[in-house]
Motif scaffolding. Structure first.
Motif, PDB file in Angstrom:
ATOM      1  N   VAL A  56       0.837  -1.199   0.000  1.00 18.49           N
ATOM      2  CA  VAL A  56       0.000   0.000   0.000  1.00 18.49           C
ATOM      3  C   VAL A  56       0.874   1.251   0.000  1.00 18.49           C
ATOM      4  N   GLN A  57       1.893   1.272   0.843  1.00 15.61           N
ATOM      5  CA  GLN A  57       2.759   2.450   0.932  1.00 15.61           C
ATOM      6  C   GLN A  57       3.490   2.716  -0.378  1.00 15.61           C
ATOM      7  N   GLU A  58       4.050   1.671  -0.981  1.00 20.04           N
ATOM      8  CA  GLU A  58       4.765   1.849  -2.254  1.00 20.04           C
ATOM      9  C   GLU A  58       3.814   2.352  -3.341  1.00 20.04           C
ATOM     10  N   SER A  59       2.611   1.792  -3.386  1.00 22.11           N
ATOM     11  CA  SER A  59       1.615   2.229  -4.373  1.00 22.11           C
ATOM     12  C   SER A  59       1.200   3.665  -4.112  1.00 22.11           C
ATOM     13  N   TYR A  60       1.013   3.990  -2.855  1.00 20.56           N
ATOM     14  CA  TYR A  60       0.614   5.331  -2.443  1.00 20.56           C
ATOM     15  C   TYR A  60       1.683   6.347  -2.847  1.00 20.56           C
ATOM     16  N   LEU A  61       2.946   6.020  -2.625  1.00 24.45           N
ATOM     17  CA  LEU A  61       4.030   6.924  -3.014  1.00 24.45           C
ATOM     18  C   LEU A  61       4.038   7.158  -4.524  1.00 24.45           C
ATOM     19  N   ARG A  62       3.788   6.105  -5.280  1.00 24.60           N
ATOM     20  CA  ARG A  62       3.744   6.259  -6.736  1.00 24.60           C
ATOM     21  C   ARG A  62       2.559   7.114  -7.157  1.00 24.60           C
ATOM     22  N   LEU A  63       1.425   6.944  -6.463  1.00 23.17           N
ATOM     23  CA  LEU A  63       0.255   7.760  -6.780  1.00 23.17           C
ATOM     24  C   LEU A  63       0.502   9.236  -6.487  1.00 23.17           C
ATOM     25  N   ASN A  73     -14.060   9.584  -9.261  1.00 23.38           N
ATOM     26  CA  ASN A  73     -14.886   9.077  -8.165  1.00 23.38           C
ATOM     27  C   ASN A  73     -14.114   7.985  -7.428  1.00 23.38           C
ATOM     28  N   ARG A  74     -14.764   7.405  -6.451  1.00 28.11           N
ATOM     29  CA  ARG A  74     -14.172   6.347  -5.626  1.00 28.11           C
ATOM     30  C   ARG A  74     -13.715   5.162  -6.481  1.00 28.11           C
ATOM     31  N   ALA A  75     -14.566   4.743  -7.411  1.00 21.55           N
ATOM     32  CA  ALA A  75     -14.248   3.595  -8.262  1.00 21.55           C
ATOM     33  C   ALA A  75     -13.007   3.876  -9.106  1.00 21.55           C
ATOM     34  N   HIS A  76     -12.889   5.084  -9.626  1.00 22.54           N
ATOM     35  CA  HIS A  76     -11.718   5.455 -10.416  1.00 22.54           C
ATOM     36  C   HIS A  76     -10.453   5.367  -9.563  1.00 22.54           C
ATOM     37  N   PHE A  77     -10.533   5.853  -8.336  1.00 27.68           N
ATOM     38  CA  PHE A  77      -9.385   5.801  -7.426  1.00 27.68           C
ATOM     39  C   PHE A  77      -8.956   4.358  -7.154  1.00 27.68           C
ATOM     40  N   PHE A  78      -9.916   3.498  -6.799  1.00 30.31           N
ATOM     41  CA  PHE A  78      -9.552   2.130  -6.452  1.00 30.31           C
ATOM     42  C   PHE A  78      -9.104   1.326  -7.664  1.00 30.31           C
ATOM     43  N   SER A  79      -9.664   1.596  -8.837  1.00 23.90           N
ATOM     44  CA  SER A  79      -9.191   0.877 -10.027  1.00 23.90           C
ATOM     45  C   SER A  79      -7.773   1.316 -10.383  1.00 23.90           C
ATOM     46  N   THR A  80      -7.490   2.611 -10.247  1.00 26.37           N
ATOM     47  CA  THR A  80      -6.138   3.108 -10.507  1.00 26.37           C
ATOM     48  C   THR A  80      -5.158   2.556  -9.486  1.00 26.37           C
ATOM     49  N   THR A  81      -5.580   2.487  -8.243  1.00 23.16           N
ATOM     50  CA  THR A  81      -4.713   1.949  -7.188  1.00 23.16           C
ATOM     51  C   THR A  81      -4.443   0.462  -7.423  1.00 23.16           C
ATOM     52  N   ALA A  82      -5.455  -0.281  -7.856  1.00 20.90           N
ATOM     53  CA  ALA A  82      -5.246  -1.697  -8.171  1.00 20.90           C
ATOM     54  C   ALA A  82      -4.209  -1.854  -9.275  1.00 20.90           C
ATOM     55  N   ARG A  83      -4.295  -1.001 -10.279  1.00 21.31           N
ATOM     56  CA  ARG A  83      -3.324  -1.043 -11.383  1.00 21.31           C
ATOM     57  C   ARG A  83      -1.926  -0.706 -10.863  1.00 21.31           C
ATOM     58  N   MET A  85      -0.795  -1.139  -7.789  1.00 20.55           N
ATOM     59  CA  MET A  85      -0.309  -2.271  -6.988  1.00 20.55           C
ATOM     60  C   MET A  85       0.194  -3.385  -7.896  1.00 20.55           C
ATOM     61  N   ARG A  86      -0.513  -3.614  -8.993  1.00 24.99           N
ATOM     62  CA  ARG A  86      -0.059  -4.642  -9.942  1.00 24.99           C
ATOM     63  C   ARG A  86       1.320  -4.268 -10.459  1.00 24.99           C
ATOM     64  N   ARG A  87       1.534  -3.009 -10.778  1.00 22.42           N
ATOM     65  CA  ARG A  87       2.837  -2.573 -11.290  1.00 22.42           C
ATOM     66  C   ARG A  87       3.932  -2.766 -10.246  1.00 22.42           C
ATOM     67  N   VAL A  88       3.611  -2.466  -8.989  1.00 25.22           N
ATOM     68  CA  VAL A  88       4.594  -2.659  -7.914  1.00 25.22           C
ATOM     69  C   VAL A  88       4.966  -4.133  -7.822  1.00 25.22           C
ATOM     70  N   LEU A  89       3.961  -5.015  -7.844  1.00 22.81           N
ATOM     71  CA  LEU A  89       4.224  -6.455  -7.749  1.00 22.81           C
ATOM     72  C   LEU A  89       5.006  -6.966  -8.953  1.00 22.81           C
ATOM     73  N   VAL A  90       4.647  -6.506 -10.130  1.00 24.18           N
ATOM     74  CA  VAL A  90       5.359  -6.941 -11.332  1.00 24.18           C
ATOM     75  C   VAL A  90       6.789  -6.432 -11.316  1.00 24.18           C
ATOM     76  N   ASP A  91       6.989  -5.192 -10.908  1.00 24.44           N
ATOM     77  CA  ASP A  91       8.354  -4.657 -10.807  1.00 24.44           C
ATOM     78  C   ASP A  91       9.181  -5.487  -9.821  1.00 24.44           C
ATOM     79  N   ALA A  92       8.574  -5.859  -8.690  1.00 23.13           N
ATOM     80  CA  ALA A  92       9.280  -6.682  -7.695  1.00 23.13           C
ATOM     81  C   ALA A  92       9.596  -8.066  -8.275  1.00 23.13           C
ATOM     82  N   ALA A  93       8.650  -8.638  -9.018  1.00 22.37           N
ATOM     83  CA  ALA A  93       8.874  -9.956  -9.627  1.00 22.37           C
ATOM     84  C   ALA A  93       9.982  -9.890 -10.680  1.00 22.37           C
TER      85      ALA A  93
END
Length: 193
Positions: A56-63, A73-83, A85-93
């Motif tokens: 969450v923190q790494e994603s938050y910093l990127r945001l 809206n809320r949905a836009h925020f959470f969909s962008t955050t999900a994307r 987080m995926r980038r953070v995980l893929v970068d780590a992988a």
């Protein structure tokens, strides 16, 4: 603190540069973001060294680096955050990979997300690459996978985030699952366990 029901208002105020809105928003969305991160990390199994709070923190910093984003809206925020987080995980992988493609890569269980094959696991980097390719030809279907698989969104939440019907989400989900299955099998990215 402003009420949780006003997430959209806080997001819009943040978009307009209101730092206080960001401070009010963070505690409201923190629990949901940690749950989203936890779901993603469960899919990663023990291979990812990140904890939900760290993701969450790494994603938050990127945001926070995105200065010009206009939150709808809320949905836009959470969909962008999900994307994100995926980038953070893929970068780590990708960082953990060594040698030839796939060596030491992380395998993600797909059975719990009902993608393609029961008891199958897929290389997270290969999945990310396949999703990027899918986005080129079916952008909305790729977004559906990001939201459902990485974000843990329900069909209804995904429909709200993308401003489409649940029926459209189900169609895109099934289309994406079939397409990703073909791509991943062709890349030999599945491993039976």
């Amino acid at each position: 603190m402003k009420p949780a029901m006003d997430v959209t208002g806080l997001l819009q105020a943040w978009s307009e540069g209101d730092a206080e809105a960001l401070a009010d928003l963070a505690p409201i969305v923190q629990r949901e973001l940690r749950e989203m991160a936890r779901r993603m990390l469960v899919a990663e199994r023990a291979a990812c060294p990140l904890q939900p709070t760290e993701l969450v923190q790494e994603s938050y910093l990127r945001l926070l680096e995105w200065k010009a984003v206009r939150w709808q809206n809320r949905a836009h925020f959470f969909s962008t955050t999900a994307r994100m987080m995926r980038r953070v995980l893929v970068d780590a992988a990708r960082a953990r990979q060594c040698g030839k493609r796939g060596a030491g890569s992380d395998l993600v269980p797909l059975d719990s997300h009902d993608i393609a094959a029961p008891e199958a696991h897929v290389d997270l980097v290969a999945l990310a690459d396949a999703l990027d390719a899918l986005a080129e030809i079916e952008p909305r279907a790729s977004q559906v996978v990001e939201l459902r698989f990485f974000g843990g969104f329900s069909v209804e939440e995904t429909a709200e985030a993308l401003s489409v019907s649940p029926r459209t989400v189900n169609h895109d989900w099934n289309t994406a699952r079939a397409w990703l299955h073909r791509q991943l099998v062709a890349q030999d990215s599945y491993e039976r366990v």
